[in-house]
Motif scaffolding. Structure first.
Motif, PDB file in Angstrom:
ATOM      1  N   VAL A 256      33.188 -47.103  18.211  1.00  0.00           N
ATOM      2  CA  VAL A 256      33.184 -47.282  19.676  1.00  0.00           C
ATOM      3  C   VAL A 256      31.741 -47.369  20.176  1.00  0.00           C
ATOM      4  O   VAL A 256      31.411 -48.181  21.045  1.00  0.00           O
TER       5      VAL A 256
ATOM      6  N   LEU B 112      26.297 -50.139  32.464  1.00  0.00           N
ATOM      7  CA  LEU B 112      26.351 -48.694  32.682  1.00  0.00           C
ATOM      8  C   LEU B 112      27.550 -48.017  32.032  1.00  0.00           C
ATOM      9  O   LEU B 112      27.704 -46.818  32.169  1.00  0.00           O
ATOM     10  N   LEU B 113      28.424 -48.748  31.384  1.00  0.00           N
ATOM     11  CA  LEU B 113      29.643 -48.207  30.779  1.00  0.00           C
ATOM     12  C   LEU B 113      30.660 -47.827  31.847  1.00  0.00           C
ATOM     13  O   LEU B 113      30.310 -47.470  32.960  1.00  0.00           O
TER      14      LEU B 113
ATOM     15  N   SER C  35      19.196 -36.573  32.872  1.00  0.00           N
ATOM     16  CA  SER C  35      20.436 -35.979  33.393  1.00  0.00           C
ATOM     17  C   SER C  35      21.629 -36.470  32.561  1.00  0.00           C
ATOM     18  O   SER C  35      21.665 -37.628  32.158  1.00  0.00           O
TER      19      SER C  35
ATOM     20  N   THR D  69      22.250 -43.036  34.948  1.00  0.00           N
ATOM     21  CA  THR D  69      22.877 -44.359  34.925  1.00  0.00           C
ATOM     22  C   THR D  69      21.924 -45.428  34.412  1.00  0.00           C
ATOM     23  O   THR D  69      22.333 -46.559  34.175  1.00  0.00           O
TER      24      THR D  69
ATOM     25  N   VAL E 286      32.823 -41.369  18.048  1.00  0.00           N
ATOM     26  CA  VAL E 286      33.495 -42.419  17.273  1.00  0.00           C
ATOM     27  C   VAL E 286      32.476 -43.550  17.050  1.00  0.00           C
ATOM     28  O   VAL E 286      32.205 -44.336  17.954  1.00  0.00           O
TER      29      VAL E 286
ATOM     30  N   ARG F 242      13.217 -36.375  34.162  1.00  0.00           N
ATOM     31  CA  ARG F 242      14.101 -35.398  34.805  1.00  0.00           C
ATOM     32  C   ARG F 242      14.233 -35.669  36.294  1.00  0.00           C
ATOM     33  O   ARG F 242      15.220 -35.307  36.918  1.00  0.00           O
TER      34      ARG F 242
ATOM     35  N   ARG G 267      24.248 -37.322  33.754  1.00  0.00           N
ATOM     36  CA  ARG G 267      24.883 -38.359  34.577  1.00  0.00           C
ATOM     37  C   ARG G 267      23.958 -39.544  34.811  1.00  0.00           C
ATOM     38  O   ARG G 267      24.166 -40.322  35.736  1.00  0.00           O
TER      39      ARG G 267
ATOM     40  N   ARG H  54      32.917 -50.371  27.617  1.00  0.00           N
ATOM     41  CA  ARG H  54      31.905 -51.279  28.145  1.00  0.00           C
ATOM     42  C   ARG H  54      32.437 -52.700  28.080  1.00  0.00           C
ATOM     43  O   ARG H  54      33.064 -53.084  27.098  1.00  0.00           O
TER      44      ARG H  54
ATOM     45  N   VAL I 188      24.924 -44.341  24.535  1.00  0.00           N
ATOM     46  CA  VAL I 188      25.120 -45.797  24.487  1.00  0.00           C
ATOM     47  C   VAL I 188      24.025 -46.495  25.302  1.00  0.00           C
ATOM     48  O   VAL I 188      23.464 -47.514  24.871  1.00  0.00           O
ATOM     49  N   LEU I 189      23.723 -45.937  26.473  1.00  0.00           N
ATOM     50  CA  LEU I 189      22.662 -46.543  27.291  1.00  0.00           C
ATOM     51  C   LEU I 189      21.347 -46.573  26.516  1.00  0.00           C
ATOM     52  O   LEU I 189      20.600 -47.556  26.553  1.00  0.00           O
TER      53      LEU I 189
ATOM     54  N   PRO J 130      27.913 -38.991  24.819  1.00  0.00           N
ATOM     55  CA  PRO J 130      28.333 -40.363  24.496  1.00  0.00           C
ATOM     56  C   PRO J 130      27.875 -41.447  25.474  1.00  0.00           C
ATOM     57  O   PRO J 130      27.338 -42.473  25.051  1.00  0.00           O
ATOM     58  N   GLY J 131      28.048 -41.243  26.782  1.00  0.00           N
ATOM     59  CA  GLY J 131      27.662 -42.277  27.758  1.00  0.00           C
ATOM     60  C   GLY J 131      26.179 -42.589  27.705  1.00  0.00           C
ATOM     61  O   GLY J 131      25.768 -43.730  27.427  1.00  0.00           O
TER      62      GLY J 131
ATOM     63  N   LYS K   5      30.489 -50.816  19.413  1.00  0.00           N
ATOM     64  CA  LYS K   5      31.098 -51.800  20.311  1.00  0.00           C
ATOM     65  C   LYS K   5      30.461 -51.716  21.698  1.00  0.00           C
ATOM     66  O   LYS K   5      30.167 -52.727  22.331  1.00  0.00           O
ATOM     67  N   ASN K   6      30.224 -50.491  22.173  1.00  0.00           N
ATOM     68  CA  ASN K   6      29.654 -50.327  23.503  1.00  0.00           C
ATOM     69  C   ASN K   6      28.195 -50.756  23.568  1.00  0.00           C
ATOM     70  O   ASN K   6      27.754 -51.293  24.577  1.00  0.00           O
ATOM     71  N   VAL K   7      27.449 -50.509  22.504  1.00  0.00           N
ATOM     72  CA  VAL K   7      26.048 -50.971  22.486  1.00  0.00           C
ATOM     73  C   VAL K   7      26.046 -52.502  22.495  1.00  0.00           C
ATOM     74  O   VAL K   7      25.219 -53.137  23.164  1.00  0.00           O
TER      75      VAL K   7
ATOM     76  N   VAL L 266      34.412 -43.656  26.637  1.00  0.00           N
ATOM     77  CA  VAL L 266      33.604 -44.560  27.459  1.00  0.00           C
ATOM     78  C   VAL L 266      33.808 -45.982  26.947  1.00  0.00           C
ATOM     79  O   VAL L 266      33.946 -46.213  25.748  1.00  0.00           O
TER      80      VAL L 266
ATOM     81  N   PRO M 193      41.416 -34.565  31.224  1.00  0.00           N
ATOM     82  CA  PRO M 193      40.424 -35.514  30.696  1.00  0.00           C
ATOM     83  C   PRO M 193      39.764 -35.068  29.391  1.00  0.00           C
ATOM     84  O   PRO M 193      39.212 -35.887  28.678  1.00  0.00           O
TER      85      PRO M 193
ATOM     86  N   ASP N 141      18.888 -32.486  30.403  1.00  0.00           N
ATOM     87  CA  ASP N 141      18.194 -31.382  31.074  1.00  0.00           C
ATOM     88  C   ASP N 141      19.167 -30.247  31.404  1.00  0.00           C
ATOM     89  O   ASP N 141      19.023 -29.584  32.415  1.00  0.00           O
TER      90      ASP N 141
END
Lengths: 299, 398
Positions: B267, A219-220, B208, B212, B264, A268, B210, A128, B239-240, B235-236, B270-272, A126, B44, B179
Motif C-alpha cells: 500500500v 495529500l492522500l 506534526s 499535509t 502494509v 515543527r 497531521r 491516494r 507516504v508524503l 503511515p500518512g 502504491k500510495n507513493v 490511507v 476506525p 513532534d
C-alpha cells in the motif's frame, strides 16, 4: 535568491492554489448565508473518496471524475441546505441566534460525513489517487516541479476564472450575487431566493469536492483529511472573508508562508503557520488584506 | 468434649492452612483460569486490534487443546475497547469487577492502555498489553503493567540508528520524526545511538502527525546533504515523505522508514506512486521474518485453521507473543498461582516466541517485552531481508 527559497516559494504556490479553492468554497457559503461552513473540510474529503470511487469502481476517465465528483457533492451541499438548514432556521425560537444554530448544523454535517465514510472498510487505510499528469520532473532553473504540480495550478486557475465568469456574466451568477447582497430585495424582483441558497451551498460543496480530487494525489485520502479546512479558513481570513480574489491570494500567501516557516524557522512550526497568520491578520488588519476599511460586509 | 473440640479446631486449622493461596484471587478455580481479553474490534482503529486479539485467543485455545496449564483450562472473556481511553477504562473495570477475571490482557493503542494503568495498579491486577507498544505504558516500569511486545519507540529509534550506521555506513544522518510523545522518544534514542556509533545528525526535522505538506522538511534535509535519511513517521506522513523524496530526486541517499509508517508495504508503494522513489528504500520490522516469510507461515496457517474466512492483517502476529508470555508465566508460577506470583513469574520469562526478531523478556526493572528489529529492502515488488538483528540496549535515550 537561494535555490532553497525558490523551491519553497514554488511548492508553496502549488499547495496554496488548492487552499485557495477550498477558501473560495468557504467564502461563497459565507457570502450567501453569513455562516462559516465547518463541514468544508469533510466536503474536500468526500470529493477525494468520490474521485477514487469514480476512477477505480466506475472506471471513468480521469477528466470525467472532476464533473462526476462535483455533481455528486453539489447534490450533498444543496440537500444539506434544503433539508437541514432550512428547517434549522424555521425552528429557531425567538431570541436564539439563527447563525449559531446553522453553524452547529455544519459541525453536525462534518461529523456525519466523516462517520459515514469511516464505516466503509476501504477507508481503514490511507489511499491516494494516481497523479492525473505524470512524466519526468520539470526543472525551471534550480526549481523542480512535477507535471502534477503544474496541472494543479492550471486547474485551480481555470476553476477560479470560470467562477469569476459565472458570477460576472451569467444570469444565475448575478442572481446569486443579488441574493447574497439583499435577499428580500432579490425576492421582490422575482429571484427564487430558496433555490439560490441551495445553489450557493451546492456550488461551494462542488468546489470543495473538486479541491479534494486535486489534492488526493498529493495529500492522500483519509477520513481525517478534512482538517485542511483550517488552512482554507486562514486563507479566507487573509482575504477578508468576503473577497473572492482576496481568498485566492490568501491561499497562495499561506502556502508560501508555510514553506518559508518550515525552511527558516522550524518544521515543527509549519502546523502553527495558519493560526499565526489568522492572529496577525485579525490583530493588524481584521478586514483582511484585500478589503478596504469602509468595505461593506457583503459585496 | 475437649478432645472433640480440639480435634475440630485442629481440623479447621488444617483446612485453613491447606487452602491454596489462590482462593484470595478471583478468576481462578481448580479447573479454569479466566482472562479478560480486549482490543479495538470496531471503529476506525479496529485494524490494529482485531487480528491480534484473535491470534491471542487462538493461542489460548491451542493451549487448552494441549491440556491447559496445570490442569486448568483458559477461559477468555472478550471485550471491544475501540482504542478509546474511556472505553478501555470501562472495559477493564467490567472485566475485573463484574467478570472477576484473573488478569486482563489487551490494548492495541498506548494512550488507551495507559488510561487503565491507575485502575489495575489500585486493584493489583496484572495487565498484559496485547500489541500496544508506546513507551508511556511501560517506561518507567510499574509492577502490574507489561507490554511493548513489538518494541517501544526507543527500540524503534535505537535499531534504526544502528542499521543506518552499521549496515548503510551512514556518517551523516538526517532524521524525520513526529513532534508527539512517540516522535520525541524515538528521535532522542535514535540521535543518542547514532552519535555513540560515531555518526553525525545533520538534520533533525520534527513534524506534526497531521502534516499535509512535507516540502520544507525535505528541502532542509536535502540542503544538509545526509548520507542516510531515517523516518519514524506514521503511515500518512510516511507516504508524503516518500513522495517528496522521489520528487526531489534524492534517491542516491537511502531512505529508511520505521514499521509504524509502513504497516502494509504494498500500500505504501502504491500510495507513493513512483517506482524510482523505492530504489533505495528500507523499512524496519519487529517480526523475525517477512510478514509472509517462511518463519511466519506456521502462524498464518494456524490462523487460517481457526478463522478460515478471514484474511489476516499484518498486525495478526503481534498478538501472539503476549499470549505466549501469559501462558509461560502461568506455567512458571505453578499450580498455586496468585496474581502476585504470576507477576513474579512474568518478570523472569525470556523466550524465543518464533514470531518476533529477538527474545521476549521481562525483568524486575523491565516491562517492555521486545527490543529487537530487523530490516527489509523493498523496491515496490520484492522484499529482501537485510542481514543482522538490531537490538536496543535498554539504556540509550533513557
Amino acid at each position: 535568491m537561494s535555490p532553497l527559497l525558490l523551491q519553497g516559494v514554488a511548492s508553496g504556490i502549488v499547495t496554496g492554489c488548492v487552499y485557495a479553492l477550498i477558501a473560495l468554497s468557504l467564502v461563497i457559503v459565507y457570502k450567501s448565508s453569513d455562516v462559516i461552513n465547518f463541514a468544508g473540510g469533510e466536503m474536500v474529503m468526500l470529493g477525494g473518496y468520490l474521485g477514487m470511487f469514480a476512477l477505480l469502481w466506475l472506471g471513468l476517465p480521469y477528466l470525467l471524475i472532476f464533473p462526476f465528483g462535483a455533481l455528486m457533492i453539489f447534490i450533498v451541499g444543496a440537500l444539506f441546505d434544503r433539508v437541514v438548514l432550512t428547517r434549522v432556521v424555521g425552528r429557531t425560537i425567538p431570541g436564539q441566534s439563527i447563525l449559531v444554530a446553522m453553524i452547529i448544523g455544519t459541525v453536525g454535517l462534518s461529523y456525519v460525513l466523516k462517520g459515514a465514510v469511516r464505516v466503509i472498510p476501504y477507508t481503514e487505510e490511507v489511499r491516494r489517487l494516481p497523479p492525473f499528469s505524470s512524466g519526468a520532473p520539470i526543472f525551471i532553473g534550480p526549481v523542480v516541479l512535477q507535471h502534477q504540480d503544474i496541472a494543479i495550478v492550471v486547474a485551480a486557475v481555470a476553476i477560479m476564472a470560470a467562477l469569476w465568469a459565472f458570477f460576472s456574466f451569467t444570469l444565475v451568477g448575478k442572481a446569486l450575487r443579488a441574493t447574497s447582497q439583499n435577499p428580500r430585495a432579490a425576492a421582490l424582483v422575482g429571484i427564487p431566493v430558496r433555490v439560490m441558497s441551495m445553489t450557493a451551498w451546492g456550488l461551494a460543496a462542488a468546489l470543495a469536492g473538486v479541491a479534494g480530487i486535486l489534492l488526493a494525489p498529493k495529500l492522500l485520502i483519509t477520513p481525517d483529511m478534512g482538517v485542511i479546512v483550517i488552512l482554507a479558513l486562514a486563507a479566507a481570513i487573509i482575504g477578508g472573508f468576503v473577497s473572492l480574489p482576496g481568498c485566492v491570494a490568501g491561499g497562495i500567501v499561506l502556502g508560501v508562508v508555510q514553506n518559508l516557516i518550515g525552511l527558516y524557522v522550524s518544521s515543527r512550526a509549519i502546523s502553527l503557520a495558519p493560526f499565526l497568520v489568522i492572529m496577525i491578520v485579525l490583530l493588524l488588519r481584521p478586514q483582511g488584506l484585500f478589503a478596504g476599511k469602509a468595505a461593506a460586509k457583503k459585496v | 468434649m475437649s478432645v472433640i473440640r480440639t480435634t475440630l479446631f485442629a481440623a479447621a486449622l488444617a483446612v485453613v492452612l491447606s487452602a491454596p493461596a489462590r482462593a484470595a484471587d478471583p478468576g481462578i478455580t481448580d479447573s479454569e483460569i479466566t482472562i479478560g481479553l480486549f482490543a479495538p474490534m470496531s471503529g476506525p482503529l479496529a485494524a490494529f486490534g482485531l487480528d491480534a486479539l484473535q491470534a491471542a485467543k487462538m493461542w489460548y485455545e491451542e493451549t487448552n487443546k494441549k491440556g491447559g496449564i496445570h490442569g486448568r483450562k483458559i477461559k477468555v472473556i472478550v471485550e471491544d475497547d475501540k482504542c478509546v481511553p474511556n472505553e478501555v477504562v470501562a472495559v477493564v473495570k467490567k472485566l475485573i469487577t463484574v467478570d472477576k477475571t484473573f488478569i486482563v490482557h489487551g490494548g492495541s493503542c498506548t494512550a488507551a492502555a495507559v488510561a487503565a494503568q491507575e485502575f489495575v495498579t489500585r486493584e493489583k491486577v496484572p495487565h498484559v498489553m496485547l500489541n500496544a507498544s508506546g513507551d508511556g505504558a511501560v517506561i518507567p516500569p510499574t509492577r502490574y503493567v507489561f507490554g511493548a511486545f513489538a518494541g517501544t519507540q526507543r527500540t524503534v529509534g535505537a535499531t534504526l540508528a544502528e542499521f543506518a550506521v552499521k549496515e548503510l555506513k551512514g556518517k551523516r544522518i538526517a532524521v524525520i520524526a513526529h513532534d508527539d510523545e512517540y516522535g520525541v522518544a524515538n528521535s532522542a534514542t535514535l540521535k543518542a545511538v547514532a552519535t555513540a556509533l560515531g555518526a553525525q545528525i545533520v538534520a533533525a526535522e520534527l513534524i506534526s502527525p497531521r502534516v499535509t505538506d512535507v516540502t520544507a522538511p525535505l528541502l532542509t534535509i536535502r540542503a544538509a546533504n545526509p548520507d542516510v535519511i531515517v523516518s519514524t513517521a506514521y503511515p500518512g506522513p510516511a507516504v508524503l515523505i516518500g513522495q517528496k523524496y522521489g520528487e526531489f530526486a534524492m534517491m542516491k541517499t537511502p531512505l529508511v522508514q520505521a514499521i509504524q509508517g509502513i504497516p502494509v508495504p504494498a500500500v505504501y508503494a502504491k500510495n507513493v506512486g513512483n517506482d524510482a522513489a523505492l530504489t533505495n528504500f528500507y523499512y524496519g520490522s519487529p517480526l523475525n521474518d517477512l510478514t509472509e516469510g517462511p518463519k511466519q507461515q506456521k502462524w498464518l496457517a494456524l490462523y487460517k485453521q481457526y478463522y478460515p474466512d478471514r484474511q489476516p492483517s499484518g498486525f495478526m502476529a503481534y498478538g501472539l507473543p503476549s499470549a505466549m508470555a501469559v501462558t509461560r508465566a502461568l506455567e512458571k508460577a505453578g499450580k498455586d498461582v496468585t496474581r502476585e506470583s504470576f507477576i513474579d513469574a512474568l518478570e523472569t520469562v525470556n523466550f524465543d516466541s518464533e514470531v518476533i526478531a529477538g527474545p521476549t523478556a521481562f525483568a524486575k526493572d523491565r516491562r517492555d517485552g521486545a527490543r529487537s528489529s530487523l530490516f527489509i529492502k523493498f523496491d515496490g515488488k520484492t522484499h529482501t531481508l537485510m542481514p543482522g538483528v538490531y537490538t536496543w540496549d535498554g539504556k540509550a535515550g533513557m
